[in-house]
Design a protein around this motif. Structure first.
Motif, PDB file in Angstrom:
ATOM      1  N   VAL A   8       0.441  10.233  -4.206  1.00  0.00           N
ATOM      2  CA  VAL A   8      -0.475  10.796  -3.211  1.00  0.00           C
ATOM      3  C   VAL A   8       0.133  10.645  -1.825  1.00  0.00           C
ATOM      4  CG1 VAL A   8      -2.613  10.570  -4.507  1.00  0.00           C
ATOM      5  CG2 VAL A   8      -1.757   8.622  -3.240  1.00  0.00           C
ATOM      6  N   PRO A   9      -0.035  11.668  -0.985  1.00  0.00           N
ATOM      7  CA  PRO A   9       0.640  11.705   0.320  1.00  0.00           C
ATOM      8  C   PRO A   9      -0.088  10.906   1.386  1.00  0.00           C
ATOM      9  CG  PRO A   9      -0.623  13.704   0.020  1.00  0.00           C
ATOM     10  CD  PRO A   9      -0.786  12.899  -1.247  1.00  0.00           C
ATOM     11  N   VAL A  10       0.034   9.590   1.325  1.00  0.00           N
ATOM     12  CA  VAL A  10      -0.626   8.742   2.313  1.00  0.00           C
ATOM     13  C   VAL A  10       0.423   7.975   3.096  1.00  0.00           C
ATOM     14  CG1 VAL A  10      -2.111   6.731   2.632  1.00  0.00           C
ATOM     15  CG2 VAL A  10      -2.745   8.502   1.005  1.00  0.00           C
ATOM     16  N   ARG A  11       0.284   7.995   4.413  1.00  0.00           N
ATOM     17  CA  ARG A  11       1.152   7.206   5.275  1.00  0.00           C
ATOM     18  C   ARG A  11       0.281   6.326   6.147  1.00  0.00           C
ATOM     19  NH1 ARG A  11       3.897   8.448   1.989  1.00  0.00           N
ATOM     20  NH2 ARG A  11       5.901   9.540   1.987  1.00  0.00           N
ATOM     21  N   MET A  12       0.609   5.064   6.209  1.00  0.00           N
ATOM     22  CA  MET A  12      -0.217   4.110   6.941  1.00  0.00           C
ATOM     23  C   MET A  12       0.206   3.972   8.387  1.00  0.00           C
ATOM     24  SD  MET A  12      -0.624   0.939   4.343  1.00  0.00           S
ATOM     25  CE  MET A  12      -1.472   0.034   5.635  1.00  0.00           C
TER      26      MET A  12
ATOM     27  N   ILE B 117       0.832  -1.203   0.000  1.00  0.00           N
ATOM     28  CA  ILE B 117       0.000   0.000   0.000  1.00  0.00           C
ATOM     29  C   ILE B 117       0.867   1.253   0.000  1.00  0.00           C
ATOM     30  CG2 ILE B 117      -1.704   1.326   1.309  1.00  0.00           C
ATOM     31  CD1 ILE B 117      -2.873  -1.349   2.263  1.00  0.00           C
ATOM     32  N   GLU B 118       1.924   1.256   0.794  1.00  0.00           N
ATOM     33  CA  GLU B 118       2.802   2.422   0.817  1.00  0.00           C
ATOM     34  C   GLU B 118       3.515   2.589  -0.522  1.00  0.00           C
ATOM     35  OE1 GLU B 118       5.254   1.877   4.279  1.00  0.00           O
ATOM     36  OE2 GLU B 118       3.793   2.895   5.570  1.00  0.00           O
ATOM     37  N   GLY B 119       3.853   1.467  -1.166  1.00  0.00           N
ATOM     38  CA  GLY B 119       4.474   1.545  -2.486  1.00  0.00           C
ATOM     39  C   GLY B 119       3.523   2.114  -3.525  1.00  0.00           C
ATOM     40  N   LEU B 120       2.244   1.735  -3.438  1.00  0.00           N
ATOM     41  CA  LEU B 120       1.248   2.269  -4.363  1.00  0.00           C
ATOM     42  C   LEU B 120       1.022   3.759  -4.129  1.00  0.00           C
ATOM     43  CD1 LEU B 120      -1.324  -0.659  -4.348  1.00  0.00           C
ATOM     44  CD2 LEU B 120       0.011   0.128  -6.316  1.00  0.00           C
ATOM     45  N   ALA B 121       1.000   4.165  -2.865  1.00  0.00           N
ATOM     46  CA  ALA B 121       0.846   5.590  -2.559  1.00  0.00           C
ATOM     47  C   ALA B 121       1.964   6.389  -3.211  1.00  0.00           C
ATOM     48  CB  ALA B 121       0.843   5.808  -1.044  1.00  0.00           C
ATOM     49  N   ASP B 122       3.163   5.856  -3.151  1.00  0.00           N
ATOM     50  CA  ASP B 122       4.306   6.531  -3.769  1.00  0.00           C
ATOM     51  C   ASP B 122       4.181   6.526  -5.291  1.00  0.00           C
ATOM     52  OD1 ASP B 122       7.042   7.726  -3.533  1.00  0.00           O
ATOM     53  OD2 ASP B 122       7.592   5.921  -4.643  1.00  0.00           O
ATOM     54  N   ALA B 123       3.803   5.383  -5.859  1.00  0.00           N
ATOM     55  CA  ALA B 123       3.678   5.273  -7.316  1.00  0.00           C
ATOM     56  C   ALA B 123       2.576   6.174  -7.853  1.00  0.00           C
ATOM     57  CB  ALA B 123       3.408   3.821  -7.707  1.00  0.00           C
ATOM     58  N   TRP B 124       1.520   6.351  -7.073  1.00  0.00           N
ATOM     59  CA  TRP B 124       0.390   7.171  -7.506  1.00  0.00           C
ATOM     60  C   TRP B 124       0.539   8.638  -7.134  1.00  0.00           C
ATOM     61  CZ3 TRP B 124      -3.804   3.200  -5.575  1.00  0.00           C
ATOM     62  CH2 TRP B 124      -3.863   2.138  -6.491  1.00  0.00           C
TER      63      TRP B 124
END
Length: 280
Positions: free
Chosen positions: A267-271, A258-265
């Motif tokens: 968007v500033p999401v941290r789990m 999920i963190e890898g997808l956030a980076d690829a997309w």
């Protein structure tokens, strides 16, 4: 060249303008005069003419120009996502409803409510806790509503990513996980029926069962980024976190994915780790 950042005079009208520009231009890469006219008209309610007379005040055209400058920067995705989040946190529910209705009128300005525009409107409604309102606005639209493409689409790409995540920890797909994937796929578009979502999931599972190459999987990740504006990518990540939580596991492979997808997309999401039994 350094990327621009929102000026100190950034206001709610700027946040709305940035979101409206992303809706009008980002969904079809074209900003029609009719759409721009509606943006100006709708923003005037949030930035009345008398505001320009105040010290440091700006008229609507200046607000739009500043928002457009941010939109044209390479890191605009982060700014758009930030504006969506800020509006959701700072506007009262009634104001969020007005903003969502304004967004619909802008999308309708060229006479057609595109599938991509419907998706973004649904994402805004979700982010602003107005899902029912968003559904009603789209259903009651007075213009032509573009039908959903039943060929392999971003829904298939999303479904593939959802399935990979659910399968990543124990190499199995539980009924609860499949049900969650099915429900999330159906939520992505008002025109998608349960049967449509089941067909998409069936095709995704068939494709995944053929052990696609890593390049094919990466292509789906790229396609999602290209098909969805930042606000919708945030919704997709929220879907993934929901699926990850079904079996109480948001750590290890799932967290990393999920963190890898956030980076690829972009968007500033941290789990954070999902709460365990007995935790608050």
């Amino acid at each position: 060249m350094e990327a621009s950042s929102p000026p100190d005079t950034w206001t709610t009208a700027h946040d709305l303008s940035l979101v409206y520009i992303a809706l009008a231009y980002g969904t079809d890469k074209d900003l029609a005069d009719a759409e721009l006219d509606v943006i100006v008209e709708r923003l005037s309610r949030w930035n009345p003419p008398e505001a320009a007379l105040e010290e440091g005040g700006q008229d609507v055209q200046e607000v739009i120009m500043e928002a457009a400058a941010i939109y044209l920067e390479e890191d605009a995705d982060h700014e758009i996502a930030g504006s969506v989040e800020t509006l959701g946190q700072t506007l009262a529910e009634e104001d969020r409803r007005h903003a969502l209705e304004d967004a619909l009128r802008i999308a309708e300005a060229d006479g057609v409510l595109l599938s991509s525009e419907q998706n973004l409107l649904s994402a805004l409604a979700e982010a602003w806790h107005l899902r029912t309102t968003g559904r009603q606005l789209i259903e009651e639209s007075s213009v032509e509503v573009e039908a959903v493409d039943t060929a392999w689409s971003f829904l298939h790409d999303l479904g593939l990513v959802y399935v990979i995540l659910a399968h990543s920890t124990d190499s199995a797909l539980s009924d609860a996980e499949l049900s969650a994937v099915l429900g999330r796929l159906q939520d992505w578009h008002e025109e998608v029926t349960e049967d449509d979502a089941r067909e998409v999931l069936r095709e995704v599972l068939t494709f995944y069962g053929e052990q696609p190459s890593e390049e094919a999987l990466e292509a789906s990740v790229r396609s999602i980024k290209e098909a969805l504006p930042p606000a919708q990518r945030l919704v997709a990540l929220d879907d993934l976190m929901t699926i990850a939580d079904i079996e109480g596991d948001r750590s290890g492979n799932k967290r990393e994915m999920i963190e890898g997808l956030a980076d690829a997309w972009g968007v500033p999401v941290r789990m954070r780790a999902a709460p365990q039994d007995g935790e608050a």
